[in-house]
Design an enzyme around this catalytic site. Sequence first.
Site, PDB file in Angstrom:
ATOM      1  N   PRO A  10       0.800  -1.222   0.000  1.00 44.08           N
ATOM      2  CA  PRO A  10       0.000   0.000   0.000  1.00 44.08           C
ATOM      3  C   PRO A  10       0.836   1.276   0.000  1.00 44.08           C
ATOM      4  O   PRO A  10       1.868   1.356   0.651  1.00 44.08           O
ATOM      5  CB  PRO A  10      -0.818  -0.105   1.286  1.00 44.08           C
ATOM      6  CG  PRO A  10      -0.111  -1.110   2.128  1.00 44.08           C
ATOM      7  CD  PRO A  10       0.543  -2.064   1.173  1.00 44.08           C
ATOM      8  N   ASN A  11       0.330   2.232  -0.757  1.00 40.75           N
ATOM      9  CA  ASN A  11       0.859   3.599  -0.847  1.00 40.75           C
ATOM     10  C   ASN A  11       2.143   3.710  -1.668  1.00 40.75           C
ATOM     11  O   ASN A  11       2.624   4.820  -1.905  1.00 40.75           O
ATOM     12  CB  ASN A  11       1.071   4.216   0.561  1.00 40.75           C
ATOM     13  CG  ASN A  11      -0.223   4.263   1.338  1.00 40.75           C
ATOM     14  OD1 ASN A  11      -1.219   4.782   0.830  1.00 40.75           O
ATOM     15  ND2 ASN A  11      -0.250   3.701   2.529  1.00 40.75           N
ATOM     16  N   ARG A  18       5.003  11.059  -2.478  1.00 34.61           N
ATOM     17  CA  ARG A  18       4.778  10.708  -1.074  1.00 34.61           C
ATOM     18  C   ARG A  18       6.044  10.999  -0.253  1.00 34.61           C
ATOM     19  O   ARG A  18       7.093  10.370  -0.479  1.00 34.61           O
ATOM     20  CB  ARG A  18       4.470   9.209  -0.998  1.00 34.61           C
ATOM     21  CG  ARG A  18       4.365   8.659   0.393  1.00 34.61           C
ATOM     22  CD  ARG A  18       4.360   7.140   0.387  1.00 34.61           C
ATOM     23  NE  ARG A  18       4.137   6.637   1.721  1.00 34.61           N
ATOM     24  CZ  ARG A  18       4.327   5.377   2.090  1.00 34.61           C
ATOM     25  NH1 ARG A  18       4.726   4.481   1.199  1.00 34.61           N
ATOM     26  NH2 ARG A  18       4.102   5.003   3.322  1.00 34.61           N
ATOM     27  N   TYR A  23      11.189   8.995   1.046  1.00 35.49           N
ATOM     28  CA  TYR A  23      11.165   7.944   0.019  1.00 35.49           C
ATOM     29  C   TYR A  23      11.808   8.369  -1.299  1.00 35.49           C
ATOM     30  O   TYR A  23      11.905   7.538  -2.221  1.00 35.49           O
ATOM     31  CB  TYR A  23       9.713   7.508  -0.231  1.00 35.49           C
ATOM     32  CG  TYR A  23       9.073   6.899   1.005  1.00 35.49           C
ATOM     33  CD1 TYR A  23       9.509   5.680   1.493  1.00 35.49           C
ATOM     34  CD2 TYR A  23       8.046   7.553   1.677  1.00 35.49           C
ATOM     35  CE1 TYR A  23       8.947   5.117   2.638  1.00 35.49           C
ATOM     36  CE2 TYR A  23       7.466   7.006   2.819  1.00 35.49           C
ATOM     37  CZ  TYR A  23       7.922   5.791   3.285  1.00 35.49           C
ATOM     38  OH  TYR A  23       7.360   5.231   4.412  1.00 35.49           O
ATOM     39  N   ASN A  79       8.292  -5.324  -0.897  1.00 32.69           N
ATOM     40  CA  ASN A  79       8.135  -4.165  -0.030  1.00 32.69           C
ATOM     41  C   ASN A  79       6.653  -4.121   0.321  1.00 32.69           C
ATOM     42  O   ASN A  79       5.840  -3.611  -0.456  1.00 32.69           O
ATOM     43  CB  ASN A  79       8.577  -2.878  -0.724  1.00 32.69           C
ATOM     44  CG  ASN A  79       8.490  -1.688   0.218  1.00 32.69           C
ATOM     45  OD1 ASN A  79       7.936  -1.800   1.324  1.00 32.69           O
ATOM     46  ND2 ASN A  79       9.019  -0.555  -0.204  1.00 32.69           N
ATOM     47  N   ALA A  82       3.163  -0.797   4.846  1.00 28.04           N
ATOM     48  CA  ALA A  82       2.685  -0.905   6.232  1.00 28.04           C
ATOM     49  C   ALA A  82       2.203  -2.314   6.580  1.00 28.04           C
ATOM     50  O   ALA A  82       2.176  -2.675   7.766  1.00 28.04           O
ATOM     51  CB  ALA A  82       1.579   0.111   6.465  1.00 28.04           C
ATOM     52  N   GLU A 103      12.898  -9.265   2.036  1.00 39.53           N
ATOM     53  CA  GLU A 103      12.070  -8.166   2.556  1.00 39.53           C
ATOM     54  C   GLU A 103      12.799  -6.859   2.299  1.00 39.53           C
ATOM     55  O   GLU A 103      13.982  -6.735   2.624  1.00 39.53           O
ATOM     56  CB  GLU A 103      11.844  -8.341   4.061  1.00 39.53           C
ATOM     57  CG  GLU A 103      11.132  -7.146   4.680  1.00 39.53           C
ATOM     58  CD  GLU A 103      10.985  -7.234   6.193  1.00 39.53           C
ATOM     59  OE1 GLU A 103      11.117  -8.347   6.746  1.00 39.53           O
ATOM     60  OE2 GLU A 103      10.742  -6.177   6.810  1.00 39.53           O
ATOM     61  N   HIS A 105      12.741  -2.464   2.288  1.00 39.02           N
ATOM     62  CA  HIS A 105      12.173  -1.142   2.603  1.00 39.02           C
ATOM     63  C   HIS A 105      13.072  -0.061   2.034  1.00 39.02           C
ATOM     64  O   HIS A 105      14.304  -0.169   2.130  1.00 39.02           O
ATOM     65  CB  HIS A 105      12.020  -0.946   4.114  1.00 39.02           C
ATOM     66  CG  HIS A 105      11.176  -2.018   4.722  1.00 39.02           C
ATOM     67  ND1 HIS A 105       9.813  -2.051   4.567  1.00 39.02           N
ATOM     68  CD2 HIS A 105      11.524  -3.132   5.395  1.00 39.02           C
ATOM     69  CE1 HIS A 105       9.347  -3.134   5.155  1.00 39.02           C
ATOM     70  NE2 HIS A 105      10.355  -3.810   5.653  1.00 39.02           N
ATOM     71  N   ARG A 112      13.165   4.948  12.387  1.00 35.47           N
ATOM     72  CA  ARG A 112      11.894   5.685  12.351  1.00 35.47           C
ATOM     73  C   ARG A 112      11.031   5.317  13.563  1.00 35.47           C
ATOM     74  O   ARG A 112      11.553   4.818  14.564  1.00 35.47           O
ATOM     75  CB  ARG A 112      11.198   5.397  11.012  1.00 35.47           C
ATOM     76  CG  ARG A 112      12.056   5.846   9.800  1.00 35.47           C
ATOM     77  CD  ARG A 112      11.353   5.580   8.490  1.00 35.47           C
ATOM     78  NE  ARG A 112      10.121   6.360   8.377  1.00 35.47           N
ATOM     79  CZ  ARG A 112       9.178   6.116   7.463  1.00 35.47           C
ATOM     80  NH1 ARG A 112       9.330   5.126   6.590  1.00 35.47           N
ATOM     81  NH2 ARG A 112       8.090   6.856   7.429  1.00 35.47           N
TER      82      ARG A 112
HETATM   83  C1  DQA Z   1       8.284   1.206   3.771  1.00 38.98           C
HETATM   84  C2  DQA Z   1       8.354   1.440   5.281  1.00 38.98           C
HETATM   85  C3  DQA Z   1       7.013   1.141   5.930  1.00 38.98           C
HETATM   86  O1  DQA Z   1       7.095   1.351   7.333  1.00 38.98           O
HETATM   87  C4  DQA Z   1       5.948   2.065   5.355  1.00 38.98           C
HETATM   88  O2  DQA Z   1       4.700   1.752   5.916  1.00 38.98           O
HETATM   89  C5  DQA Z   1       5.905   2.039   3.881  1.00 38.98           C
HETATM   90  C6  DQA Z   1       7.170   2.017   3.139  1.00 38.98           C
HETATM   91  C7  DQA Z   1       9.593   1.605   3.070  1.00 38.98           C
HETATM   92  O3  DQA Z   1       9.742   1.239   1.910  1.00 38.98           O
HETATM   93  O4  DQA Z   1      10.456   2.272   3.659  1.00 38.98           O
HETATM   94  O5  DQA Z   1       4.848   2.125   3.277  1.00 38.98           O
HETATM   95  O6  DQA Z   1       8.069  -0.167   3.545  1.00 38.98           O
END
Ligand code: DQA
Length: 154
Positions: A10-11, A18, A23, A79, A82, A103, A105, A112
């Site tokens: 998501p997102n 964003r 990011y 990725n 959340a 995994e 990020h 954070r």
């Molecule tokens: C994320 C880190 C997560 O905590 C966050 O919710 C994201 C992006 C990252 O790529 O740094 O949506 O996965």
Amino acid sequence: MKTVFVLNGPNLNLLGTREPAVYGAQTLADVEKLCADVCARHGFALRFHQSNHEGALVDWIHEAGRLHAAGQLAGAVINAGAYTHTSIALHDAVKGTGITLIELHISNVHAREAFRHHSYMAAAARAVMCGFGVAGYGLAIDGLAQMQPSAISA
Ligand code: DQA
């Protein structure tokens, strides 16, 4: 030719606009191009997806699992956004299929908020990467190439 799945939760469709301080300025289309270039370099086919819906991500992991069972999957870079911090369903999907998971990020989640420090994905992952920005996607695919049985160990 083996396939690499790159899944985004998501997102991540909002990349580029964003929170650019966290990011970066590159878009998800830029990330897909990066992944395609790195996959081509390693002779991998790429499946690249993003969804804001947990079940869609589960379905793609199952699809990757079918390729894994057929010996045609190099691995998956996920990725989960959340959902990393909330989703037992994604953990179970990875465990249930036996895929090789990286995994990933973009940000260093450990620098954070505390709610980002726990990952349900990590216990199902072969490796965990964070904090390299979007360049991490390419590095993760490089890592999958190193993990292939055919790779020459340094
Ligand atoms: C994320 C880190 C997560 O905590 C966050 O919710 C994201 C992006 C990252 O790529 O740094 O949506 O996965």
